[in-house]
Design an enzyme around this catalytic site. Structure first.
Site, PDB file in Angstrom:
ATOM      1  N   CYS A  81       0.858  -1.176   0.000  1.00  0.00           N
ATOM      2  CA  CYS A  81       0.000   0.000   0.000  1.00  0.00           C
ATOM      3  C   CYS A  81       0.899   1.232   0.000  1.00  0.00           C
ATOM      4  O   CYS A  81       1.936   1.249   0.658  1.00  0.00           O
ATOM      5  CB  CYS A  81      -0.856  -0.022   1.264  1.00  0.00           C
ATOM      6  SG  CYS A  81      -1.828   1.461   1.505  1.00  0.00           S
ATOM      7  N   CYS A  84       1.315   4.460   4.148  1.00  0.00           N
ATOM      8  CA  CYS A  84       2.172   4.851   5.292  1.00  0.00           C
ATOM      9  C   CYS A  84       3.566   4.287   5.082  1.00  0.00           C
ATOM     10  O   CYS A  84       3.909   3.257   5.640  1.00  0.00           O
ATOM     11  CB  CYS A  84       1.631   4.278   6.595  1.00  0.00           C
ATOM     12  SG  CYS A  84      -0.091   4.558   6.890  1.00  0.00           S
ATOM     13  N   CYS A 177      -7.343  -0.903   7.552  1.00  0.00           N
ATOM     14  CA  CYS A 177      -6.554   0.317   7.465  1.00  0.00           C
ATOM     15  C   CYS A 177      -6.603   0.953   8.848  1.00  0.00           C
ATOM     16  O   CYS A 177      -7.688   1.137   9.412  1.00  0.00           O
ATOM     17  CB  CYS A 177      -7.122   1.275   6.420  1.00  0.00           C
ATOM     18  SG  CYS A 177      -6.219   2.832   6.416  1.00  0.00           S
ATOM     19  N   GLN A 300      -9.491  19.705   6.847  1.00  0.00           N
ATOM     20  CA  GLN A 300      -8.197  19.109   7.175  1.00  0.00           C
ATOM     21  C   GLN A 300      -8.428  17.678   7.666  1.00  0.00           C
ATOM     22  O   GLN A 300      -9.267  17.453   8.542  1.00  0.00           O
ATOM     23  CB  GLN A 300      -7.509  19.917   8.277  1.00  0.00           C
ATOM     24  CG  GLN A 300      -7.117  21.315   7.856  1.00  0.00           C
ATOM     25  CD  GLN A 300      -5.816  21.374   7.073  1.00  0.00           C
ATOM     26  OE1 GLN A 300      -5.117  20.368   6.919  1.00  0.00           O
ATOM     27  NE2 GLN A 300      -5.495  22.540   6.560  1.00  0.00           N
ATOM     28  N   TYR A 329      -6.666  31.297   0.090  1.00  0.00           N
ATOM     29  CA  TYR A 329      -6.794  29.833   0.036  1.00  0.00           C
ATOM     30  C   TYR A 329      -7.568  29.376   1.279  1.00  0.00           C
ATOM     31  O   TYR A 329      -7.124  28.508   2.032  1.00  0.00           O
ATOM     32  CB  TYR A 329      -5.436  29.127  -0.033  1.00  0.00           C
ATOM     33  CG  TYR A 329      -4.491  29.693  -1.070  1.00  0.00           C
ATOM     34  CD1 TYR A 329      -4.529  29.245  -2.390  1.00  0.00           C
ATOM     35  CD2 TYR A 329      -3.565  30.680  -0.730  1.00  0.00           C
ATOM     36  CE1 TYR A 329      -3.658  29.765  -3.342  1.00  0.00           C
ATOM     37  CE2 TYR A 329      -2.697  31.206  -1.683  1.00  0.00           C
ATOM     38  CZ  TYR A 329      -2.743  30.743  -2.987  1.00  0.00           C
ATOM     39  OH  TYR A 329      -1.889  31.257  -3.918  1.00  0.00           O
ATOM     40  N   ASP A 399      -2.594  29.702   2.925  1.00  0.00           N
ATOM     41  CA  ASP A 399      -2.511  28.249   3.129  1.00  0.00           C
ATOM     42  C   ASP A 399      -2.729  27.578   1.769  1.00  0.00           C
ATOM     43  O   ASP A 399      -3.766  26.950   1.524  1.00  0.00           O
ATOM     44  CB  ASP A 399      -3.601  27.818   4.138  1.00  0.00           C
ATOM     45  CG  ASP A 399      -3.534  26.336   4.473  1.00  0.00           C
ATOM     46  OD1 ASP A 399      -2.583  25.661   4.048  1.00  0.00           O
ATOM     47  OD2 ASP A 399      -4.459  25.855   5.171  1.00  0.00           O
ATOM     48  N   CYS A 426       1.765  22.826   3.290  1.00  0.00           N
ATOM     49  CA  CYS A 426       1.937  21.371   3.382  1.00  0.00           C
ATOM     50  C   CYS A 426       3.132  20.946   2.534  1.00  0.00           C
ATOM     51  O   CYS A 426       3.350  19.752   2.339  1.00  0.00           O
ATOM     52  CB  CYS A 426       0.667  20.644   2.954  1.00  0.00           C
ATOM     53  SG  CYS A 426       0.080  21.148   1.349  1.00  0.00           S
TER      54      CYS A 426
HETATM   55  C1  LIG Z   1      -4.383  23.411   1.754  1.00  0.00           C
HETATM   56  S1  LIG Z   1      -6.008  23.883   1.380  1.00  0.00           S
HETATM   57  C2  LIG Z   1      -6.327  24.993   2.701  1.00  0.00           C
HETATM   58  C3  LIG Z   1      -7.757  25.163   3.091  1.00  0.00           C
HETATM   59  C4  LIG Z   1      -8.036  25.848   4.413  1.00  0.00           C
HETATM   60  N1  LIG Z   1      -7.096  26.883   4.739  1.00  0.00           N
HETATM   61  C5  LIG Z   1      -8.123  24.839   5.547  1.00  0.00           C
HETATM   62  O1  LIG Z   1      -7.284  24.815   6.437  1.00  0.00           O
HETATM   63  O2  LIG Z   1      -9.087  24.043   5.540  1.00  0.00           O
HETATM   64  C6  LIG Z   1      -5.754  24.906  -0.016  1.00  0.00           C
HETATM   65  C7  LIG Z   1      -6.996  25.514  -0.607  1.00  0.00           C
HETATM   66  O3  LIG Z   1      -6.628  26.387  -1.673  1.00  0.00           O
HETATM   67  C8  LIG Z   1      -7.593  26.302  -2.693  1.00  0.00           C
HETATM   68  N2  LIG Z   1      -6.952  26.808  -3.928  1.00  0.00           N
HETATM   69  C9  LIG Z   1      -6.113  26.131  -4.745  1.00  0.00           C
HETATM   70  N3  LIG Z   1      -5.676  26.936  -5.728  1.00  0.00           N
HETATM   71  C10 LIG Z   1      -6.237  28.146  -5.526  1.00  0.00           C
HETATM   72  C11 LIG Z   1      -6.151  29.395  -6.207  1.00  0.00           C
HETATM   73  N4  LIG Z   1      -5.400  29.538  -7.295  1.00  0.00           N
HETATM   74  N5  LIG Z   1      -6.847  30.444  -5.727  1.00  0.00           N
HETATM   75  C12 LIG Z   1      -7.617  30.310  -4.604  1.00  0.00           C
HETATM   76  N6  LIG Z   1      -7.741  29.135  -3.923  1.00  0.00           N
HETATM   77  C13 LIG Z   1      -7.058  28.072  -4.382  1.00  0.00           C
HETATM   78  C14 LIG Z   1      -7.990  24.852  -2.687  1.00  0.00           C
HETATM   79  O4  LIG Z   1      -9.245  24.661  -3.280  1.00  0.00           O
HETATM   80  C15 LIG Z   1      -7.984  24.528  -1.187  1.00  0.00           C
HETATM   81  O5  LIG Z   1      -9.248  24.742  -0.619  1.00  0.00           O
END
Ligand SMILES: C[S@@+](CC[C@H](N)C(=O)[O-])C[C@H]1O[C@@H](n2cnc3c(N)ncnc32)[C@H](O)[C@@H]1O
Length: 468
Positions: A81, A84, A177, A300, A329, A399, A426
């Site tokens: 798998c 992990c 799992c 998350q 984001y 983010d 991330c």
């Molecule tokens: C890592 S997630 C973070 C979500 C949120 N901060 C959380 O903790 O739940 C990144 C987010 O960025 C959005 N995203 C990706 N590309 C983007 C863009 N070009 N403009 C705006 N949002 C975007 C994704 O849809 C996603 O919801």
């Protein structure tokens, strides 16, 4: 006449560091060698499968010595798998390498001095930490090494499980799992048994035909479950019989959806899941705030650690009450709502319209009025007119996904010149790259790695940038 390729065998290679995708690396004659199924400290003979100018890839043909830190993986699927891949490293070693990964990326890519890096925050749970798993139905089961070696192959080729890394057409049948709390395994096993007993078609991923496609199991920290099954055809009677049986057997399933997906990929994008039973959303709670999690919402996946991550982002922001904050984001608005009570106004920006709908409903659900959410690409939204209209941010929280920020977004932030930028990421490599672009105006004053995904090489990192 076809020329035979020369095979290279490297002997007595000591693995010295971890690399991406659960591999380890060694240095041989100024070349880096990547080897799967090994950990630092292992000494192995390596059969080289690919040779490039600066690196080689290979697989271990003989273990001369096992690393002294090696531990027995706890999952029966380990090694096949892709989930992990660090289970044979003790957890404290995993944390050590995650911390090092952040340091290395900041020094190597970001050229940033990192004396303000805090020790990584471990995950409270090291198993059952996920609140979402996605399984695939396949009529082309991956045959395990044991099956091949024992010769005990059966005709049963149907699987409900995870894709083999790099193989879209092969699925490992998952028995257990350890990543999601029960009854996650029981639900999946029940569905598999039901489908086999009633002779329902598992999907043929190569020829794109069949009936059962994917199964998503989500849960809240309060122990409520949402199940979403996607089918290729709208055979309503068969679907209803199956789902009735499922919700009757598992009272924890408080929300049951199905979706008809006749597209060529498995994503739910552009599809409308149908609520078959119970609530339309799960509710997650954090410090008294409630968040709606729908079948397509991003939330998350390690909810406990997400709370810690958000607290760090809020601490780094050091809000005093008067600030305009941009949460770029924003997903379903979790960080925006989490900081809203400490500042004057929050502007949340997110590309997925459904997530913004959830974010707005989350604001109403929590009686928070000083937030505004906008759907669209942050690159298109963060223009002069928008910023003039909504207010120049004092603090920006970002983010982004693994790919990091677009250079235009970095430029838009620099043009706003906020006092603080809190960068949650991330992927420390793209984070370091983006921060490097801001280094003429900002210095990194704090870095806090957080482990959200034990037994994987992934690491989350929060950086605080202060205006010079
Ligand atoms: C890592 S997630 C973070 C979500 C949120 N901060 C959380 O903790 O739940 C990144 C987010 O960025 C959005 N995203 C990706 N590309 C983007 C863009 N070009 N403009 C705006 N949002 C975007 C994704 O849809 C996603 O919801």
């Amino acid at each position: 006449m076809a020329r035979r390729k020369k095979t290279i065998l490297l002997e007595n290679v000591e693995m010295t560091d971890v690399a991406a995708e659960g591999k380890s690396l060694a240095r041989v004659d100024n070349m880096v060698v990547f080897v799967p199924h090994t950990i630092p400290g292992d000494i192995v003979d390596v059969q080289v499968t690919r040779k490039r100018k600066r690196y080689m890839e290979g697989f271990p043909v003989r273990f001369i010595k096992h690393s002294s830190v090696r531990v027995e993986p706890f999952c029966l699927h380990f090694g096949e798998c892709g989930g992990c891949q660090w289970q044979n490293l003790p957890y404290n070693e995993q944390l050590k390498y995650k911390q090092k990964q952040v340091l290395d990326q900041f020094e190597r890519i970001g050229k940033i001095q990192t004396d303000r890096i805090f020790p990584i925050i471990p995950s409270e749970r090291q198993t059952q930490y996920r609140n979402k798993l996605e399984f695939t139905f396949s009529d082309n089961r991956w045959l395990t090494k044991e099956e091949m070696q024992s010769g005990s192959l059966t005709d049963q080729r149907k699987a409900l499980g995870f894709h083999i890394p790099g193989r879209f057409d092969k699925v490992l049948d998952i028995q257990t799992c350890c990543l999601q709390p029960e009854p996650s395994n029981e639900i999946r096993d029940f569905i598999r048994e039901y489908a086999l007993k009633h002779n329902l078609d598992f999907f043929d991923l190569i020829n794109q035909q069949g009936f059962l496609r994917t199964l998503i199991i989500r849960n809240s920290q309060q122990g409520a479950y949402m199940v979403i099954i996607s089918f290729f055809r709208d055979d309503r009677a068969t679907i209803h019989l199956m789902l009735e049986e499922l919700v009757k057997t598992f009272p924890d399933i408080v929300s049951m959806y199905y979706v008809i997906n006749s597209k060529s990929n498995d994503t739910l994008t552009g599809l409308d899941p149908v609520l078959f039973h119970g609530d339309s959303h799960l509710i997650e709670e954090m410090e008294g705030l409630k968040f709606r999690v729908g079948p397509k919402s991003f939330y998350q996946t390690n909810a406990q650690q997400a709370h810690r991550l958000y607290k760090i982002a809020r601490d780094f922001a050091e809000l005093r009450g008067h600030e305009v904050v941009y949460d770029i984001y924003t997903g379903t608005g979790t960080i925006a709502l989490f900081v809203a009570r400490q500042c004057a106004r929050v502007i949340g920006i997110e590309s997925i319209r459904e997530a913004i709908d959830d974010a707005r409903q989350n604001a109403v659900l929590n009686g928070i009025q000083n937030v505004d959410f906008y759907a669209g690409d942050s690159r298109d939204i963060l223009k002069e007119d928008f910023i003039a209209d909504k207010g120049i941010p004092d603090t920006v929280i970002v983010d982004p996904p693994r790919s990091g920020m677009h250079a235009d977004v970095v430029k838009a932030i620099l043009d706003c010149h906020p006092e603080r930028v809190v960068y949650v990421s991330c992927n420390p490599a793209t984070q370091a790259r983006d921060i490097q672009l801001m280094s003429s105006q900002y210095r990194v004053t704090r870095l806090q790695p957080v482990d959200m995904f034990p037994h994987t090489s992934h690491v989350e990192n929060v950086a605080l940038l202060e205006r010079i």
